[in-house]
Design a protein around this motif. Structure first.
Motif, PDB file in Angstrom:
ATOM      1  N   ARG A  21       0.842  -1.199   0.000  1.00  0.00           N
ATOM      2  CA  ARG A  21       0.000   0.000   0.000  1.00  0.00           C
ATOM      3  C   ARG A  21       0.877   1.249   0.000  1.00  0.00           C
ATOM      4  O   ARG A  21       1.849   1.356   0.740  1.00  0.00           O
ATOM      5  CB  ARG A  21      -0.920   0.012   1.223  1.00  0.00           C
ATOM      6  N   PHE A  22       0.510   2.196  -0.847  1.00  0.00           N
ATOM      7  CA  PHE A  22       1.235   3.463  -0.971  1.00  0.00           C
ATOM      8  C   PHE A  22       1.121   4.281   0.311  1.00  0.00           C
ATOM      9  O   PHE A  22       0.046   4.351   0.921  1.00  0.00           O
ATOM     10  CB  PHE A  22       0.639   4.244  -2.150  1.00  0.00           C
ATOM     11  N   SER A  23       2.222   4.919   0.706  1.00  0.00           N
ATOM     12  CA  SER A  23       2.214   5.838   1.843  1.00  0.00           C
ATOM     13  C   SER A  23       2.363   7.288   1.393  1.00  0.00           C
ATOM     14  O   SER A  23       1.505   8.120   1.635  1.00  0.00           O
ATOM     15  CB  SER A  23       3.335   5.498   2.826  1.00  0.00           C
ATOM     16  N   HIS A  24       3.486   7.579   0.685  1.00  0.00           N
ATOM     17  CA  HIS A  24       3.766   8.968   0.297  1.00  0.00           C
ATOM     18  C   HIS A  24       4.886   8.975  -0.731  1.00  0.00           C
ATOM     19  O   HIS A  24       5.363   7.921  -1.138  1.00  0.00           O
ATOM     20  CB  HIS A  24       4.175   9.793   1.522  1.00  0.00           C
TER      21      HIS A  24
ATOM     22  N   ILE B 292      16.176  11.218  -0.050  1.00  0.00           N
ATOM     23  CA  ILE B 292      15.487  11.806   1.103  1.00  0.00           C
ATOM     24  C   ILE B 292      14.000  11.509   0.916  1.00  0.00           C
ATOM     25  O   ILE B 292      13.342  12.125   0.078  1.00  0.00           O
ATOM     26  CB  ILE B 292      15.735  13.326   1.181  1.00  0.00           C
ATOM     27  N   PRO B 293      13.451  10.540   1.659  1.00  0.00           N
ATOM     28  CA  PRO B 293      12.081  10.087   1.405  1.00  0.00           C
ATOM     29  C   PRO B 293      11.004  10.888   2.135  1.00  0.00           C
ATOM     30  O   PRO B 293       9.831  10.530   2.083  1.00  0.00           O
ATOM     31  CB  PRO B 293      12.106   8.645   1.914  1.00  0.00           C
ATOM     32  N   ASN B 294      11.392  11.966   2.792  1.00  0.00           N
ATOM     33  CA  ASN B 294      10.474  12.742   3.622  1.00  0.00           C
ATOM     34  C   ASN B 294       9.259  13.204   2.824  1.00  0.00           C
ATOM     35  O   ASN B 294       9.387  13.888   1.816  1.00  0.00           O
ATOM     36  CB  ASN B 294      11.226  13.952   4.192  1.00  0.00           C
ATOM     37  N   GLY B 295       8.061  12.835   3.302  1.00  0.00           N
ATOM     38  CA  GLY B 295       6.822  13.280   2.665  1.00  0.00           C
ATOM     39  C   GLY B 295       5.982  14.162   3.558  1.00  0.00           C
ATOM     40  O   GLY B 295       4.794  14.373   3.296  1.00  0.00           O
ATOM     41  N   ASN B 296       6.574  14.704   4.627  1.00  0.00           N
ATOM     42  CA  ASN B 296       5.831  15.586   5.525  1.00  0.00           C
ATOM     43  C   ASN B 296       5.456  16.896   4.836  1.00  0.00           C
ATOM     44  O   ASN B 296       6.222  17.438   4.048  1.00  0.00           O
ATOM     45  CB  ASN B 296       6.651  15.907   6.772  1.00  0.00           C
ATOM     46  N   MET B 297       4.266  17.402   5.146  1.00  0.00           N
ATOM     47  CA  MET B 297       3.832  18.695   4.642  1.00  0.00           C
ATOM     48  C   MET B 297       2.727  19.234   5.537  1.00  0.00           C
ATOM     49  O   MET B 297       1.860  18.495   6.004  1.00  0.00           O
ATOM     50  CB  MET B 297       3.330  18.581   3.195  1.00  0.00           C
ATOM     51  N   LEU B 298       2.784  20.532   5.802  1.00  0.00           N
ATOM     52  CA  LEU B 298       1.788  21.212   6.626  1.00  0.00           C
ATOM     53  C   LEU B 298       1.534  20.426   7.908  1.00  0.00           C
ATOM     54  O   LEU B 298       2.427  20.215   8.695  1.00  0.00           O
ATOM     55  CB  LEU B 298       0.511  21.433   5.823  1.00  0.00           C
ATOM     56  N   TRP B 299       0.284  19.960   8.089  1.00  0.00           N
ATOM     57  CA  TRP B 299      -0.067  19.259   9.321  1.00  0.00           C
ATOM     58  C   TRP B 299       0.264  17.770   9.268  1.00  0.00           C
ATOM     59  O   TRP B 299       0.070  17.065  10.253  1.00  0.00           O
ATOM     60  CB  TRP B 299      -1.551  19.446   9.620  1.00  0.00           C
ATOM     61  N   ILE B 300       0.731  17.274   8.120  1.00  0.00           N
ATOM     62  CA  ILE B 300       1.084  15.851   8.002  1.00  0.00           C
ATOM     63  C   ILE B 300       2.531  15.682   8.457  1.00  0.00           C
ATOM     64  O   ILE B 300       3.462  16.126   7.782  1.00  0.00           O
ATOM     65  CB  ILE B 300       0.906  15.361   6.555  1.00  0.00           C
ATOM     66  N   LYS B 301       2.712  15.060   9.616  1.00  0.00           N
ATOM     67  CA  LYS B 301       4.039  14.982  10.225  1.00  0.00           C
ATOM     68  C   LYS B 301       4.538  13.553  10.431  1.00  0.00           C
ATOM     69  O   LYS B 301       5.548  13.343  11.092  1.00  0.00           O
ATOM     70  CB  LYS B 301       4.007  15.694  11.593  1.00  0.00           C
ATOM     71  N   ASN B 302       3.827  12.580   9.865  1.00  0.00           N
ATOM     72  CA  ASN B 302       4.202  11.176  10.120  1.00  0.00           C
ATOM     73  C   ASN B 302       4.731  10.480   8.873  1.00  0.00           C
ATOM     74  O   ASN B 302       4.679   9.257   8.771  1.00  0.00           O
ATOM     75  CB  ASN B 302       3.003  10.407  10.668  1.00  0.00           C
ATOM     76  N   LYS B 303       5.221  11.258   7.891  1.00  0.00           N
ATOM     77  CA  LYS B 303       5.671  10.673   6.625  1.00  0.00           C
ATOM     78  C   LYS B 303       7.174  10.821   6.407  1.00  0.00           C
ATOM     79  O   LYS B 303       7.646  10.785   5.279  1.00  0.00           O
ATOM     80  CB  LYS B 303       4.918  11.327   5.459  1.00  0.00           C
ATOM     81  N   ASN B 304       7.905  10.947   7.483  1.00  0.00           N
ATOM     82  CA  ASN B 304       9.354  11.088   7.344  1.00  0.00           C
ATOM     83  C   ASN B 304      10.026   9.726   7.505  1.00  0.00           C
ATOM     84  O   ASN B 304      10.798   9.488   8.421  1.00  0.00           O
ATOM     85  CB  ASN B 304       9.901  12.081   8.378  1.00  0.00           C
TER      86      ASN B 304
END
Length: 283
Positions: A159-162, A220-232
């Protein structure tokens, strides 16, 4: 003076609310798409004799990779000339009926995103694959906007995450897994450098054979943005980016590469796509 300050503050608040709403709308669209309609009339198709038929399906109701989709179409037609395929391009879901699907040797979800088929059409595609047909997915075809359990299990196996955001596009080395099907590896180097929007999945894909991968510690796989903080997070050192499997009597192939138009000018990427189609034709 106080009145002017109040006006400015209220204007800033309104702007923040509008931008926040727009971003929320954008994220919702990426995750769920907005189906406008499902086409149900079967199109008229003249299938030429003696040429394997490939259905190139580029409909989107989620995020649209317009540049990549537009760049891919002439490439597929050129590949068709070289390999004697018949490529039928459409964004009309009416073609997903049992009678017409069985005339195709492979279906390509060409950066298709969102819910693009109704329940009956999804069932027809699943039956087509399980009875011996083939499904190929490119990049956006693997995001989390499809909401279709059979598709997620049999094409993705995960399943895709980010995806990477900062930087968005990143160059890294693509490696071919040794010992894979010779049709899929034909003409490909052991490795090459490729730039893409790298997809991160929640788990390693299950029930598949990995064709190619990257070293996930070199992006660098970080997908955090704005209020989304669990995609790093990423997928670790072994980060699959193309894989294949059988599904019933049929075959599926997926690659998370293909975000940009430039990918379609890269001989290694287009060679991999060409190999994937020819692999589906091998019975």
């Amino acid at each position: 003076m106080k009145k002017a300050i109040k006006i400015i503050l209220w204007s800033l608040l309104a702007l923040i609310l509008v931008l926040g709403g727009a971003m929320g709308f954008f994220i919702y669209k990426i995750s769920y798409g907005f189906p406008v309609s499902y086409e149900t009339d079967a199109p008229k198709i003249d299938f030429p004799e003696g040429r394997p038929a490939i259905l190139l399906f580029s409909k989107t109701t989620g995020f649209r990779h317009s540049e990549s989709i537009d760049a891919s179409k002439p490439v597929f037609q050129e590949l068709a000339k070289r390999n004697n395929w018949f490529v039928y391009e459409t964004e009309d879901g009416g073609v997903f009926n049992p009678d017409q699907l069985r005339r195709f040797h492979a279906v390509v979800f060409n950066n298709s995103t969102g819910r693009v088929l109704n329940d009956e059409q999804e069932n027809a595609l699943a039956a087509y694959v399980e009875e011996g047909g083939s499904l190929i997915g490119i990049h956006g075809a693997g995001d989390n906007s499809h909401h279709w359990a059979w598709y997620e299990e049999n094409l993705l196996g995960t399943r895709f995450s980010h995806h990477s955001l900062d930087p968005h596009l990143q160059k890294t080395q693509v490696f071919i897994e040794p010992g894979r099907d010779s049709v899929l590896t034909r003409g490909l180097p052991a490795s090459w450098v490729h730039e893409d929007e790298w997809y991160v999945f929640l788990t390693q894909p299950k029930g598949v054979h990995i064709l190619s991968y990257i070293d996930g510690t070199r992006i660098i796989p970080n997908g955090n943005m704005l209020w989304i903080k669990n995609k790093n997070f990423g997928m670790g050192k072994y980060h699959p980016i193309a894989w294949y499997r059988t599904a019933g009597k049929g075959k599926t192939f997926y690659t998370s590469m293909g975000h940009t138009a430039e990918a379609w000018a890269e001989p290694e990427f287009t060679g991999m796509v060409e190999n994937a189609v020819n692999w589906t034709l091998k019975r």
